[in-house]
Design an enzyme around this catalytic site. Structure first.
Site, PDB file in Angstrom:
ATOM      1  N   GLY A  27       0.866  -1.170   0.000  1.00  0.00           N
ATOM      2  CA  GLY A  27       0.000   0.000   0.000  1.00  0.00           C
ATOM      3  C   GLY A  27       0.900   1.217   0.000  1.00  0.00           C
ATOM      4  CD  GLU A  28       2.619   5.909   0.054  1.00  0.00           C
ATOM      5  OE1 GLU A  28       2.621   5.539  -1.128  1.00  0.00           O
ATOM      6  OE2 GLU A  28       3.632   6.328   0.637  1.00  0.00           O
ATOM      7  CB  SER A  29       5.325   2.589   3.926  1.00  0.00           C
ATOM      8  OG  SER A  29       6.089   3.599   3.296  1.00  0.00           O
TER       9      SER A  29
ATOM     10  CB  CYS B 183       5.260  -3.853  -1.308  1.00  0.00           C
ATOM     11  SG  CYS B 183       5.769  -2.639  -2.523  1.00  0.00           S
TER      12      CYS B 183
ATOM     13  NE  ARG C 166       8.332   5.162   1.168  1.00  0.00           N
ATOM     14  CZ  ARG C 166       7.568   6.232   1.271  1.00  0.00           C
ATOM     15  NH1 ARG C 166       7.899   7.224   2.065  1.00  0.00           N
ATOM     16  NH2 ARG C 166       6.459   6.320   0.570  1.00  0.00           N
TER      17      ARG C 166
ATOM     18  CB  ILE D 286       3.250  -2.105  -7.452  1.00  0.00           C
ATOM     19  CG1 ILE D 286       2.677  -3.312  -8.224  1.00  0.00           C
ATOM     20  CG2 ILE D 286       2.427  -0.851  -7.729  1.00  0.00           C
ATOM     21  CD1 ILE D 286       1.324  -3.775  -7.733  1.00  0.00           C
ATOM     22  NE  ARG D 287       3.139   3.946  -6.645  1.00  0.00           N
ATOM     23  CZ  ARG D 287       2.120   3.382  -7.295  1.00  0.00           C
ATOM     24  NH1 ARG D 287       2.174   3.192  -8.598  1.00  0.00           N
ATOM     25  NH2 ARG D 287       1.048   3.022  -6.651  1.00  0.00           N
TER      26      ARG D 287
ATOM     27  CG  HIS E 188       2.611  -6.497  -4.304  1.00  0.00           C
ATOM     28  ND1 HIS E 188       1.881  -5.976  -3.257  1.00  0.00           N
ATOM     29  CD2 HIS E 188       3.377  -5.485  -4.766  1.00  0.00           C
ATOM     30  CE1 HIS E 188       2.180  -4.701  -3.100  1.00  0.00           C
ATOM     31  NE2 HIS E 188       3.095  -4.373  -3.995  1.00  0.00           N
TER      32      HIS E 188
ATOM     33  CD  GLU F 204       0.139  -9.050  -2.127  1.00  0.00           C
ATOM     34  OE1 GLU F 204       1.145  -9.779  -1.983  1.00  0.00           O
ATOM     35  OE2 GLU F 204       0.217  -7.808  -2.198  1.00  0.00           O
TER      36      GLU F 204
END
Ligand code: GLN
Length: 203
Positions: free
Chosen positions: A49-51, A81, A108, A137-138, A174, A176
């Site tokens: 997600g966004e840490s 991630c 990051r 992903i990023r 990821h 998942e």
């Protein structure tokens, strides 16, 4: 044996995909939003997600300390991630809330614009006989690891993207999102092979 209860931190990010994968391999996913949801878990996944967003929510939901305690108890915890970033001890001096448990330095958004998102196959003999398909992903990369950290997977150029330190597991990518459950099975194996379990009263 009854299904292992594995928490999935469900504040932000792709927790639903982890929960689905856990169900598919016969574990019982538990969405974690408050400290009381951590009771009786056998392990925990911190999703991508966004840490920075997840970190802020960990503070406002008063989950940072309870999660640190869960980690200290020896229960397996896996960060994918953004989850890897949150587990790391060092993210190059950036100021954001962290659990600070995994002895790695993480950078990051490390792959730059052209490689913002990409997919590749990575041999990880510790995890599975055949290479695993990895979706980035990023993504963060692991710049360096401490003495007790095992490298599970690297890109062709040697960039570290999967690590384990005792009960802690971290991946830049990821699993998942691939429909391939082998990495989740590896984590379930960590859970089953007996890092500390919840109190006997709850089995
Ligand atoms: N770029 C995100 C971060 O720095 C991580 C991206 C992800 O989890 N897919 O937190």
């Amino acid at each position: 044996m009854s299904a292992k209860r594995i928490g999935v931190l469900a504040l932000q990010g792709d927790f639903k995909e982890h929960a689905k994968m856990l169900r598919e391999i016969g574990a019982e996913p538990v969405e974690v939003r408050r400290a009381e949801h951590l009771t009786d878990l056998h392990g925990l996944i911190i999703p991508g997600g966004e840490s920075t967003a997840i970190g802020k929510l960990l503070v406002s939901y008063q989950l940072l300390e309870p999660l640190k305690q869960l980690i200290s108890s020896g229960r397996p915890v896996w960060g994918t991630c953004a989850g890897l970033i949150l587990l790391a001890k060092d993210i190059g001096g950036l100021q954001q809330p962290l659990l600070g448990a995994l002895d790695v330095t993480v950078r990051r958004n490390a792959f730059g614009r052209q490689l913002d998102s990409f997919e590749t196959d990575i041999p990880m003999p510790e995890v599975a006989d055949q290479p695993l398909h990895a979706v980035f992903i990023r993504a963060p990369l692991v710049e360096s690891v401490g003495a007790g950290v095992q490298v599970l997977g690297t890109l062709d150029d040697g960039t570290i993207v999967a690590v384990r330190q005792g009960n802690l597991l971290g991946t830049s990518f990821h699993p998942e999102l691939t429909g391939d459950s082998r990495f989740h099975l590896y984590f379930l194996d960590m859970v089953e092979s007996g890092s500390a379990a919840p109190s006997a009263a709850h089995g």
